[in-house]
Design a protein around this motif. Structure first.
Motif, mmCIF file in Angstrom:
data_model
loop_
_atom_site.group_PDB
_atom_site.id
_atom_site.type_symbol
_atom_site.label_atom_id
_atom_site.label_comp_id
_atom_site.label_asym_id
_atom_site.label_seq_id
_atom_site.Cartn_x
_atom_site.Cartn_y
_atom_site.Cartn_z
ATOM 1 N N ALA A 34 26.043 40.089 34.701
ATOM 2 C CA ALA A 34 25.773 39.521 36.024
ATOM 3 C C ALA A 34 25.610 38.006 35.935
ATOM 4 N N VAL A 35 24.884 37.537 34.922
ATOM 5 C CA VAL A 35 24.685 36.096 34.762
ATOM 6 C C VAL A 35 26.017 35.399 34.516
ATOM 7 N N GLU A 36 26.849 35.968 33.650
ATOM 8 C CA GLU A 36 28.155 35.369 33.360
ATOM 9 C C GLU A 36 29.052 35.368 34.589
ATOM 10 N N LEU A 37 28.955 36.421 35.379
ATOM 11 C CA LEU A 37 29.740 36.518 36.610
ATOM 12 C C LEU A 37 29.351 35.413 37.586
ATOM 13 N N LEU A 38 28.050 35.214 37.761
ATOM 14 C CA LEU A 38 27.561 34.159 38.657
ATOM 15 C C LEU A 38 27.920 32.776 38.111
ATOM 16 N N LYS A 39 27.785 32.622 36.809
ATOM 17 C CA LYS A 39 28.093 31.335 36.177
ATOM 18 C C LYS A 39 29.554 30.971 36.381
ATOM 19 N N GLU A 40 30.436 31.947 36.224
ATOM 20 C CA GLU A 40 31.871 31.694 36.393
ATOM 21 C C GLU A 40 32.176 31.232 37.815
ATOM 22 N N ALA A 41 31.519 31.865 38.797
ATOM 23 C CA ALA A 41 31.748 31.484 40.192
ATOM 24 C C ALA A 41 31.317 30.036 40.436
ATOM 25 N N ILE A 42 30.152 29.656 39.931
ATOM 26 C CA ILE A 42 29.642 28.302 40.143
ATOM 27 C C ILE A 42 30.488 27.273 39.416
ATOM 28 N N GLU A 43 30.870 27.569 38.179
ATOM 29 C CA GLU A 43 31.650 26.606 37.404
ATOM 30 C C GLU A 43 33.044 26.418 37.969
ATOM 31 N N ASN A 44 33.542 27.399 38.715
ATOM 32 C CA ASN A 44 34.858 27.293 39.348
ATOM 33 C C ASN A 44 34.745 26.793 40.786
ATOM 34 N N ARG A 45 33.604 26.135 41.069
ATOM 35 C CA ARG A 45 33.331 25.543 42.383
ATOM 36 C C ARG A 45 33.253 26.573 43.504
ATOM 37 N N GLY A 46 32.898 27.787 43.127
ATOM 38 C CA GLY A 46 32.621 28.808 44.135
ATOM 39 C C GLY A 46 31.141 28.791 44.481
#
Length: 325
Positions: A34-46
């Protein structure tokens, strides 16, 4: 009726703490996912879209606020308005945190097919692993409890607290994974004492010049007291001939030494000083000074320049005066 309200209040704390410990013990690899999923969204400007109904909706607002305050862009989707246009708030690449303890909340389930049409990942936070929400989430975080703190075992208490803490855990783990710093945090908290502590540097609040009592190691305790009195300070810094830090001597040190030997006035300060005091660099944030004083339970911090020479002193009494605490 003689009711012990204090005892009943404590019982609520006990039940909720017990349930939180149970949920904490159940954390698994799905939390990491879950943390990695959220991190990916934020780092991709989501962004992170938080959605929930009723008490879960209230918890969702707090989770979104915590995420925003730590630099992870988050919005709350109103489930009742979502099917009437607000679904446009969700974009490809976003992550959705869906909250429902039962996992069967009809308003939320009505949204899932439409959310799934978008290229987003769903983190379901629920107390029921086999619920509809659990089955249709990309990652499921369980907040299962055995009982509510409500004496009727009905009002959401333990369950809503577990959901809130799960949100905090996600936000804090996400914060650390992204290397979020105190400087970053200060940009989102410019107001109030927190903002002042985060935006202010040690060099802005330290005592220097005539307000800094400095003496050599060969000075006496009497000299130290005179220097502290002149600087109106509770401590004096001892500097070596080359200007480097030799130690610190405080009023507290004097009081403790005087109790053992009332004739210490003529003693050399080098015999009584603390030779390795706690220090901070002048470009450190005031927030670090607040943390350091609390951690080490001291009243004074010596401030050093880039070459390690003492140039100031932080006194804990200044924090309240400058509204940093």
């Amino acid at each position: 009726m003689d009711i012990n309200y204090v005892e009943k209040g404590r019982r609520v704390f006990e039940i909720e703490i017990e349930e939180l410990q149970r949920v904490a013990a159940s954390l698994s690899d799905s939390f990491c996912e879950a943390v990695e999923l959220l991190k990916e969204a934020i780092e991709n400007r989501g962004k992170i879209v938080v959605v929930g109904i009723g008490k879960s909706g209230n918890i969702g607002h707090k989770i979104a606020a915590t995420l925003n305050s730590t630099g992870a862009t988050a919005v709350v989707l109103n489930s009742q308005n979502a099917l009437h246009g607000d679904l446009g708030i969700i974009s490809d690449g976003d992550a959705v945190i869906a909250l429902s303890y039962s996992g069967e909340t009809s308003e939320l389930l009505d949204l899932l097919p439409f959310i799934k049409r978008t290229d987003v990942k769903v983190v379901g936070v629920t107390g029921k692993a086999n619920s509809t929400l659990g089955k249709h989430s990309d990652v499921t975080l369980l907040t299962s409890i055995q009982r509510e703190a409500c004496p009727l075992n009905l009002a959401p208490t333990s369950s809503s607290t577990a959901m809130l803490v799960m949100g905090d855990a996600l936000a804090m783990a996400l914060l650390e994974s992204r290397g979020f710093t105190e400087e970053d945090f200060s940009r989102f908290h410019p107001g109030g004492s927190l903002g002042r502590a985060l935006l202010t540097k040690v060099s802005d609040i330290m005592r220097s010049g005539d307000a800094l009592a400095c003496i050599p190691p060969s000075a006496t305790v009497h000299d130290a007291l005179e220097a502290m009195s002149a600087a109106r300070s509770g401590a004096c810094v001892i500097t070596a001939e080359d200007g480097t830090l030799a130690g610190i001597f405080t009023h507290g040190d004097f009081a403790r030494s005087f109790q053992e030997d009332p004739t210490i006035g003529s003693s050399q300060i080098s015999e009584l000083m603390t030779s390795q005091p706690i220090t901070l660099n002048s470009d450190s944030l005031a927030a670090e000074a607040v943390k350091t004083i609390g951690t080490h339970r001291i009243d004074d911090i010596v401030v050093l320049d880039t070459e390690g020479r003492p140039i100031g002193l932080i006194d804990t009494q200044d924090f309240a005066r400058l509204k940093l605490i």
